[in-house]
Design a protein around this motif. Structure first.
Motif, PDB file in Angstrom:
ATOM      1  N   VAL A  56       1.003  -1.115  -0.011  1.00 17.93           N
ATOM      2  CA  VAL A  56      -0.099   0.071   0.000  1.00 17.93           C
ATOM      3  C   VAL A  56       0.857   1.316   0.091  1.00 17.93           C
ATOM      4  O   VAL A  56       0.399   2.221  -0.646  1.00 17.93           O
ATOM      5  CB  VAL A  56      -1.001  -0.036   1.278  1.00 17.93           C
ATOM      6  N   ALA A  57       1.716   1.360   0.752  1.00 17.68           N
ATOM      7  CA  ALA A  57       2.855   2.276   0.829  1.00 17.68           C
ATOM      8  C   ALA A  57       3.514   2.631  -0.513  1.00 17.68           C
ATOM      9  O   ALA A  57       3.543   3.768  -1.159  1.00 17.68           O
ATOM     10  CB  ALA A  57       3.789   2.111   1.857  1.00 17.68           C
ATOM     11  N   GLU A  58       3.989   1.601  -1.335  1.00 16.21           N
ATOM     12  CA  GLU A  58       4.610   1.794  -2.480  1.00 16.21           C
ATOM     13  C   GLU A  58       3.619   2.115  -3.551  1.00 16.21           C
ATOM     14  O   GLU A  58       3.910   3.033  -4.308  1.00 16.21           O
ATOM     15  CB  GLU A  58       5.070   0.431  -3.024  1.00 16.21           C
ATOM     16  N   THR A  59       2.522   1.723  -3.335  1.00 13.34           N
ATOM     17  CA  THR A  59       1.451   2.120  -4.244  1.00 13.34           C
ATOM     18  C   THR A  59       1.183   3.404  -4.074  1.00 13.34           C
ATOM     19  O   THR A  59       0.807   4.246  -5.055  1.00 13.34           O
ATOM     20  CB  THR A  59       0.181   1.155  -4.254  1.00 13.34           C
ATOM     21  N   ALA A  60       0.802   4.026  -2.984  1.00 14.91           N
ATOM     22  CA  ALA A  60       0.624   5.285  -2.845  1.00 14.91           C
ATOM     23  C   ALA A  60       1.746   6.292  -3.189  1.00 14.91           C
ATOM     24  O   ALA A  60       1.496   7.405  -3.734  1.00 14.91           O
ATOM     25  CB  ALA A  60       0.556   5.606  -1.282  1.00 14.91           C
ATOM     26  N   ASN A 119       3.936   5.708  -5.741  1.00 16.87           N
ATOM     27  CA  ASN A 119       3.872   5.572  -7.167  1.00 16.87           C
ATOM     28  C   ASN A 119       2.807   6.522  -7.522  1.00 16.87           C
ATOM     29  O   ASN A 119       2.919   7.111  -8.850  1.00 16.87           O
ATOM     30  CB  ASN A 119       3.709   4.242  -7.741  1.00 16.87           C
ATOM     31  N   ASP A 120       1.729   6.549  -7.070  1.00 16.65           N
ATOM     32  CA  ASP A 120       0.574   7.476  -7.167  1.00 16.65           C
ATOM     33  C   ASP A 120       0.806   8.871  -7.109  1.00 16.65           C
ATOM     34  O   ASP A 120       0.374   9.743  -7.958  1.00 16.65           O
ATOM     35  CB  ASP A 120      -0.858   6.933  -6.454  1.00 16.65           C
ATOM     36  N   GLU A 121       1.492   9.151  -6.215  1.00 12.95           N
ATOM     37  CA  GLU A 121       2.035  10.763  -6.006  1.00 12.95           C
ATOM     38  C   GLU A 121       3.004  11.119  -6.892  1.00 12.95           C
ATOM     39  O   GLU A 121       3.005  12.124  -7.646  1.00 12.95           O
ATOM     40  CB  GLU A 121       2.690  10.665  -4.383  1.00 12.95           C
ATOM     41  N   LEU A 122       3.783  10.066  -7.516  1.00 13.37           N
ATOM     42  CA  LEU A 122       4.718  10.611  -8.417  1.00 13.37           C
ATOM     43  C   LEU A 122       4.213  10.418  -9.955  1.00 13.37           C
ATOM     44  O   LEU A 122       4.726  11.442 -10.531  1.00 13.37           O
ATOM     45  CB  LEU A 122       5.883   9.289  -8.409  1.00 13.37           C
ATOM     46  N   GLU A 123       3.067   9.884  -9.973  1.00 15.40           N
ATOM     47  CA  GLU A 123       2.307   9.962 -11.431  1.00 15.40           C
ATOM     48  C   GLU A 123       1.525  11.320 -11.405  1.00 15.40           C
ATOM     49  O   GLU A 123       1.400  11.677 -12.550  1.00 15.40           O
ATOM     50  CB  GLU A 123       1.444   8.672 -11.472  1.00 15.40           C
TER      51      GLU A 123
END
Length: 63
Positions: A51-55, A57-61
């Motif tokens: 979940v932390a990694e997905t969050a 990556n979403d912020e970077l996108e």
């Protein structure tokens, strides 16, 4: 914090502790019980890390 609470994998890992606690209180205390607790801890760590990694990556996108 909301992303952790409502994520299915984190909820699944946390609710998995219910059965493990029942097993701990009623079952025999041997090496298998220790392995079950270690496995549960790893499962929670993987779920939270995902979940932390997905969050992240979403912020970077968004940029």
């Amino acid at each position: 914090m909301r992303k952790f609470i409502f994520n299915f994998s984190v909820l699944s890992a946390l609710f998995g502790a219910v059965g493990l606690v029942k097993t701990t209180t009623s079952g025999p205390r041997d090496w298998k019980l220790v392995l079950m607790w270690i496995s549960w801890g790893i499962n929670v760590a993987i779920a939270v890390g995902t979940v932390a990694e997905t969050a992240k990556n979403d912020e970077l996108e968004e940029w």
